[in-house]
Design a protein around this motif. Structure first.
Motif, PDB file in Angstrom:
ATOM      1  N   UNK A   1       0.841  -1.200   0.000  1.00 55.58           N
ATOM      2  CA  UNK A   1       0.000   0.000   0.000  1.00 55.58           C
ATOM      3  C   UNK A   1       0.877   1.251   0.000  1.00 55.58           C
TER       4      UNK A   1
ATOM      5  N   UNK B   1      -2.770   4.069 -10.200  1.00 52.27           N
ATOM      6  CA  UNK B   1      -2.587   3.401  -8.898  1.00 52.27           C
ATOM      7  C   UNK B   1      -3.776   2.517  -8.514  1.00 52.27           C
ATOM      8  N   UNK B   2      -4.887   2.643  -9.221  1.00 48.54           N
ATOM      9  CA  UNK B   2      -6.029   1.744  -8.992  1.00 48.54           C
ATOM     10  C   UNK B   2      -5.606   0.294  -9.278  1.00 48.54           C
TER      11      UNK B   2
ATOM     12  N   UNK C   1      -3.293  -1.328  -8.109  1.00 45.37           N
ATOM     13  CA  UNK C   1      -2.840  -2.040  -6.909  1.00 45.37           C
ATOM     14  C   UNK C   1      -3.987  -2.660  -6.106  1.00 45.37           C
ATOM     15  N   UNK C   2      -5.206  -2.247  -6.376  1.00 45.43           N
ATOM     16  CA  UNK C   2      -6.336  -2.957  -5.768  1.00 45.43           C
ATOM     17  C   UNK C   2      -7.130  -3.747  -6.809  1.00 45.43           C
TER      18      UNK C   2
ATOM     19  N   UNK D   1      -7.464  -8.084  -6.870  1.00 48.44           N
ATOM     20  CA  UNK D   1      -8.843  -8.583  -6.716  1.00 48.44           C
ATOM     21  C   UNK D   1      -9.206  -9.480  -7.887  1.00 48.44           C
TER      22      UNK D   1
ATOM     23  N   UNK E   1     -15.404  -6.941  -6.164  1.00 48.05           N
ATOM     24  CA  UNK E   1     -14.417  -5.866  -5.988  1.00 48.05           C
ATOM     25  C   UNK E   1     -13.692  -5.577  -7.293  1.00 48.05           C
TER      26      UNK E   1
ATOM     27  N   UNK F   1     -13.952  -1.878  -8.899  1.00 45.15           N
ATOM     28  CA  UNK F   1     -12.707  -1.105  -9.053  1.00 45.15           C
ATOM     29  C   UNK F   1     -12.387  -0.919 -10.543  1.00 45.15           C
TER      30      UNK F   1
ATOM     31  N   UNK G   1       1.383  -6.974  -3.582  1.00 39.98           N
ATOM     32  CA  UNK G   1      -0.074  -7.029  -3.408  1.00 39.98           C
ATOM     33  C   UNK G   1      -0.616  -8.379  -3.867  1.00 39.98           C
TER      34      UNK G   1
END
Lengths: 244, 55
Positions: free
Chosen positions: A38, A56-57, A59-60, A64, A107, A111, A209
């Motif tokens: 993070x 940077x989105x 990284x999630x 997912x 998710x 996202x 991640x």
């Protein structure tokens, strides 16, 4: 070949204890990796030359999406083992995967929408990759729905296992949709044959991640598996020892 | 600091994405622990019920 290890994995009390012992060994590294990633992803990684800080989105979103298909593969494999070798613990593993998988699929979709709107100018398009990912969500929800609709546990295990196995055809479609069809979604940047197309300070947090989410899934699966095994073994003598 | 939260103008997309993903992580932790707690409580209830039947 010595098959005792295989029989041990079929023994509910052994699985219950082993899962309990292993959980912290996955949970703590997962937590540390995710927090470090993070920081790496939001602070240390430089902005993208095209997408600025919006990239940077990834990284999630990517972890997912990775988990959603990985969890499905685990669920379907466990279901197949349960079906072929009539191994109850394998069915318990499959049943423990569904909720986790559905949540990360949702998710990844949301996202993805939050990334699509500023970059593509739209929240949603009926694009092969996006549709296949939506089908994955319905497969997870269908699996959960089917299980809860059948009262007899053995029948629920078998019927939902068949659904999980049939749904495996969707996994290569998700993976290769961006190559087979002219998709709006980008092709893989990390999981490809040649070198990842990303500088190291961007790539390292992403890899952390991905690993962190994977370990997180294992930890959650182990806890859910213990609950599932306990529910199935209500009457067994060993249950008395572990709960009192 | 405010520049960090601004995220080059992508704040309105980026922070909800992070918030949602961490909410999903949190939900997974809580729901798994709740499932185990409830399964243990249920097993304990059954054991007590069995004991009372036997007495």
């Amino acid at each position: 070949m010595d098959w005792t290890w295989f029989h041990k994995f079929g023994s509910p009390p052994h699985v219950y204890r082993l899962a309990g012992t292993l959980t912290p060994w996955f949970a703590w590294p997962a937590g540390i990796l995710i927090i470090a990633a993070l920081y790496g992803g939001l602070v240390l990684a430089p902005p993208d030359y095209q997408q600025g800080d919006g990239f940077r989105i990834i990284y999630v979103h990517a972890p997912s999406a990775w988990l959603s298909t990985m969890v499905y593969a685990v669920m379907a494999s466990a279901a197949a083992v349960g079906l072929i070798w009539r191994m109850k613990v394998a069915h318990a593993v499959a049943a423990s995967c569904a909720g986790v998988g559905a949540s990360f699929t949702a998710a990844s979709l949301v996202t993805g929408m939050l990334w699509g709107e500023p970059m593509w100018g739209t929240w949603w398009v009926w694009d092969p990759r996006l549709v296949a990912q939506l089908v994955l969500l319905f497969l997870f929800l269908g699996y959960i729905g089917l299980r809860s609709a059948i009262d007899d546990l053995g029948r629920a295990d078998r019927a939902s296992a068949v659904l999980a196995i049939v749904g495996v055809v969707n996994l290569p479609i998700i993976r290769y949709s961006v190559e087979w069809w002219n998709s709006i979604h980008q092709t893989p940047s990390v999981m490809k044959m040649d070198r990842p197309s990303m500088p190291m300070d961007m790539l390292a947090p992403l890899l952390m991640m991905l690993l962190g989410f994977t370990l997180f899934f294992v930890a959650v699966l182990l806890v859910r598996l213990r609950a599932e095994v306990l529910r199935r073994e209500r009457g067994a003598a060993w249950v008395k020892e572990v709960v009192s | 600091m405010s520049e960090f939260f601004h995220m080059g103008g992508y704040a309105a997309y980026l922070w909800p994405a992070y918030l949602l993903t961490f909410a999903v992580l949190g939900w997974n932790v809580l729901s798994a622990r709740r499932a185990l707690r409830e399964a243990r409580a249920e097993a304990r209830r059954r054991l007590t019920a069995d004991r009372e039947d036997g007495a």
